[in-house]
Write a protein that holds these residues in place. Structure first.
Motif, PDB file in Angstrom:
ATOM      1  N   ALA A 161      22.615   3.929 -27.528  1.00 41.45           N
ATOM      2  CA  ALA A 161      22.960   3.224 -26.373  1.00 41.45           C
ATOM      3  C   ALA A 161      23.979   2.065 -26.643  1.00 41.45           C
ATOM      4  N   ASP A 198      25.245  -0.780 -25.980  1.00 41.76           N
ATOM      5  CA  ASP A 198      25.707  -1.878 -24.849  1.00 41.76           C
ATOM      6  C   ASP A 198      25.999  -3.231 -25.529  1.00 41.76           C
ATOM      7  N   LYS A 250      26.192   6.716 -26.693  1.00 44.92           N
ATOM      8  CA  LYS A 250      26.532   6.164 -25.093  1.00 44.92           C
ATOM      9  C   LYS A 250      27.066   5.042 -24.945  1.00 44.92           C
ATOM     10  N   MET A 255      14.455   7.660 -13.501  1.00 44.45           N
ATOM     11  CA  MET A 255      15.010   6.657 -14.196  1.00 44.45           C
ATOM     12  C   MET A 255      13.564   5.711 -14.789  1.00 44.45           C
ATOM     13  N   SER A 256      13.886   5.132 -15.922  1.00 41.53           N
ATOM     14  CA  SER A 256      12.956   4.396 -16.758  1.00 41.53           C
ATOM     15  C   SER A 256      12.512   2.982 -16.173  1.00 41.53           C
ATOM     16  N   PRO A 273      15.652   7.847 -21.938  1.00 38.31           N
ATOM     17  CA  PRO A 273      15.900   6.228 -22.548  1.00 38.31           C
ATOM     18  C   PRO A 273      14.533   5.664 -22.123  1.00 38.31           C
ATOM     19  N   GLN A 286      12.798  -3.028 -17.141  1.00 33.05           N
ATOM     20  CA  GLN A 286      12.776  -1.694 -17.907  1.00 33.05           C
ATOM     21  C   GLN A 286      11.211  -1.577 -17.962  1.00 33.05           C
ATOM     22  N   TYR A 307       8.091   0.411 -23.493  1.00 32.29           N
ATOM     23  CA  TYR A 307       8.806   1.303 -24.015  1.00 32.29           C
ATOM     24  C   TYR A 307       7.978   2.318 -24.625  1.00 32.29           C
ATOM     25  N   ILE A 327      17.189   8.296 -26.136  1.00 31.43           N
ATOM     26  CA  ILE A 327      18.189   7.379 -25.788  1.00 31.43           C
ATOM     27  C   ILE A 327      17.812   5.863 -26.263  1.00 31.43           C
ATOM     28  N   ARG A 342      18.552  -1.220 -27.315  1.00 32.65           N
ATOM     29  CA  ARG A 342      18.405  -2.394 -27.995  1.00 32.65           C
ATOM     30  C   ARG A 342      17.518  -2.263 -29.368  1.00 32.65           C
TER      31      ARG A 342
HETATM   32  O1  S5P Z   1      16.723   5.857 -16.468  1.00 37.01           O
HETATM   33  C1  S5P Z   1      17.595   5.312 -17.158  1.00 37.01           C
HETATM   34  C2  S5P Z   1      18.581   5.719 -17.439  1.00 37.01           C
HETATM   35  C3  S5P Z   1      19.449   5.329 -18.417  1.00 37.01           C
HETATM   36  S1  S5P Z   1      20.791   6.211 -18.745  1.00 37.01           S
HETATM   37  N1  S5P Z   1      17.080   4.162 -18.116  1.00 37.01           N
HETATM   38  C4  S5P Z   1      18.225   3.676 -18.734  1.00 37.01           C
HETATM   39  O2  S5P Z   1      17.422   2.609 -19.574  1.00 37.01           O
HETATM   40  N2  S5P Z   1      19.261   4.163 -18.924  1.00 37.01           N
HETATM   41  C5  S5P Z   1      20.181   3.709 -20.084  1.00 37.01           C
HETATM   42  O3  S5P Z   1      19.610   3.723 -21.280  1.00 37.01           O
HETATM   43  C6  S5P Z   1      20.596   1.996 -20.013  1.00 37.01           C
HETATM   44  O4  S5P Z   1      21.567   2.034 -19.192  1.00 37.01           O
HETATM   45  C7  S5P Z   1      20.754   1.663 -21.076  1.00 37.01           C
HETATM   46  O5  S5P Z   1      22.156   1.881 -21.615  1.00 37.01           O
HETATM   47  C8  S5P Z   1      19.845   2.507 -21.891  1.00 37.01           C
HETATM   48  C9  S5P Z   1      18.575   1.854 -22.620  1.00 37.01           C
HETATM   49  O6  S5P Z   1      18.735   0.870 -23.461  1.00 37.01           O
HETATM   50  P1  S5P Z   1      17.465   0.065 -23.985  1.00 37.01           P
HETATM   51  O7  S5P Z   1      18.070  -1.308 -24.703  1.00 37.01           O
HETATM   52  O8  S5P Z   1      16.536  -0.477 -23.127  1.00 37.01           O
HETATM   53  O9  S5P Z   1      16.900   0.826 -25.128  1.00 37.01           O
END
Ligand code: S5P
Length: 478
Positions: free
Chosen positions: A252, A254, A276, A366-367, A412, A425, A429, A445, A448
């Motif tokens: 991802a 971002d 992504k 969703m996460s 993700p 979040q 994780y 996915i 960070r």
């Molecule tokens: O439920 C979700 C769906 C998505 S697509 N939870 C998420 O975190 N995402 C995406 O996955 C979110 O928009 C971000 O781009 C990525 C997770 O990023 P991280 O930095 O927390 O690993």
């Protein structure tokens, strides 16, 4: 049971619109020309009472200490039985509450008590089985189930094979005969339904104890799922790519500038199957950025996945996807969409995709903490996807929302050695291994975990290796 009473009941059910003809998608994804929607009986107490009495009369002649209806339509029927027979009842929730007692079953029971399970309609028998399984885990003895309509798709045989004796008041053939006899349907409709029943007479149910069906996505290699994904060109290409490049990592990306995005894509490119993006995070987006991204995607052999999470009515979505500053349909192989608006969102995307080979990933779960994506919502997304297989490539999910090998599950909220962020979040994780082995992810996915690493290329390699090793382990499990 009096035949006259059953006939009258069927005619009453037809009159109040319980039996519908047309084209319907069942929970399993099966397309059916007939639908039997018994939920309506809660508005007709007398008919509800008759249905409950017919079911009671059909039950096997053994002593039952308790009755439990399968949610939802089984619940009011079981309630009527409970009242009339003075038989205590149990309620099994569809999902555990996240507050209070967290009980899955409500009501009083003692180990060894015999419980009768009540269901309105069976297709595969999967819902009856889930209820029986829960009750048995609590120490109850559950051998019998009564069902109002057996759709004749093999559900009774599936349950018998699992040691559950099923008695039904009615089956589809009998239902049709009664309706023809009383001129409620034409012989053509009758023939159509009979033909459908004859050609759809087997189903399978996944159980925790029996072997998983061979077609279960969990145990199949990416290559062996190609045929199941044949209707969706991007899912097909992605499965082939993951198998040949040996990676199921999606990064991802971002980041906030085009320079960072392109540099990251070039660094992690050799290790990923998907990049992504959230192009609306970029401060300096221009069409040139996507041109360069496309070149990098070809150079390193990965697909582009714009995480726009479309969630509006079809006509708005079509314009957002096909036009505007980002013209996403021009360049992103995949985009995310919410199922919330109904399948208009998919139709809108399809209309703007035109002849290009594009697909979408529905966000089924969703996460983030407090997400409103309940189990029922996820199931709705799966049903919607099953009716649009040419465009839906898979799901973003936190668990194995489907075992259909044609859909790709992406998870993700993945990081090695890390707990949550302070913006919701999930509290923690999960590791790549847990995402693949416990949550059923085909693709992990990672944002960070890679983008904030000192060496994103090395981090991507580590995530790739861990996730692919977990996938290899999963397909060899029995
Ligand atoms: O439920 C979700 C769906 C998505 S697509 N939870 C998420 O975190 N995402 C995406 O996955 C979110 O928009 C971000 O781009 C990525 C997770 O990023 P991280 O930095 O927390 O690993």
């Amino acid at each position: 049971m009096s035949e006259d009473r059953l006939e009258q009941c069927v005619l009453d059910l037809h009159r109040i619109g319980v039996v519908k003809f047309g084209s319907f998608t069942l929970k399993s994804g099966m397309q059916s020309p007939v639908y039997f929607d018994l939920r309506t009986i809660v508005s007709h107490p007398k008919i509800l009472e008759t249905v409950a009495e017919l079911l009671w009369a059909a039950r096997p002649d053994t002593r039952h200490d308790l009755v439990c209806g399968v949610a939802y339509t089984g619940l009011p029927i079981a309630t009527v039985m409970s009242l009339k027979q003075n038989l205590p009842m149990l309620i099994r929730r569809k999902e555990t509450k996240s507050y209070g007692t967290k009980k899955l079953v409500e009501g009083e029971y003692r180990e060894g008590q015999r419980c009768l399970v009540v269901e309105d309609v069976i297709v595969s028998g999967g819902s009856v089985y889930e209820t029986v399984e829960t009750l048995v885990q609590l120490g109850l003895e559950v051998k019998d189930a009564v069902v109002f309509l057996d759709r004749q798709h093999g559900g009774a045989a599936n349950l018998t094979a699992l040691g559950i004796n099923v008695v039904s008041v009615l089956d589809m053939t009998k239902l049709m005969s009664i309706l023809v006899k009383h001129d409620r349907i034409t012989p053509e409709t009758d023939a159509l339904v009979r033909e459908f029943v004859a050609t759809h007479n087997t189903t399978t149910i996944a159980t925790k104890t029996s072997d998983k069906p061979a077609s279960d996505q969990k145990h199949l290699t990416f290559e062996s799922r190609l045929a199941a994904a044949a209707a969706q060109p991007v899912a097909h290409a992605l499965l082939a790519l993951m198998a040949s490049k040996k990676t199921n990592l999606c990064v991802a990306a971002d980041v906030t500038t085009s320079r960072e995005l392109l540099s990251l894509a070039d660094q992690v490119g050799p290790h990923i199957c998907l990049l992504k993006t959230h192009v609306d995070i970029l401060e300096d987006f221009t069409p040139d950025t996507v041109d360069k991204l496309k070149t990098l995607a070809e150079k390193h052999n990965f697909l582009l996945f714009e995480d726009r999470k479309f969630g509006d009515i079809g006509s708005t979505v079509a314009r957002q996807y096909g036009g505007g500053l980002y013209a996403t349909a021009e360049w992103a192989h995949l985009v995310t969409a919410h199922g919330l608006p109904g399948d208009g969102v998919i139709k809108g995307l399809m209309s703007a995709a035109g002849g290009r080979l594009r697909g979408c990933i529905l966000v089924a779960q969703m996460s983030s903490e407090g997400a409103l994506t309940s189990q029922g919502y996820a199931e709705g997304c799966i049903r919607m996807a099953a009716s649009h297989r040419s465009f839906v490539a898979g799901f973003v999910s936190q668990s194995r929302v489907t075992s259909d090998p044609g859909f790709i599950l992406m998870t993700p909220g993945v990081q090695i050695n890390k707990t949550g962020d302070d913006l919701g979040q999930q509290a923690s994780y999960v590791s790549p291994r847990a995402a693949v082995l416990e949550r059923g992810a085909d693709v992990i996915i990672v944002g960070r975990g890679v983008t904030k690493a000192e060496d994103p290329a090395a981090a991507a390699q580590t995530y790739k290796e861990e996730a692919y090793a977990a996938y290899t382990e999963r397909i060899t499990q029995t």
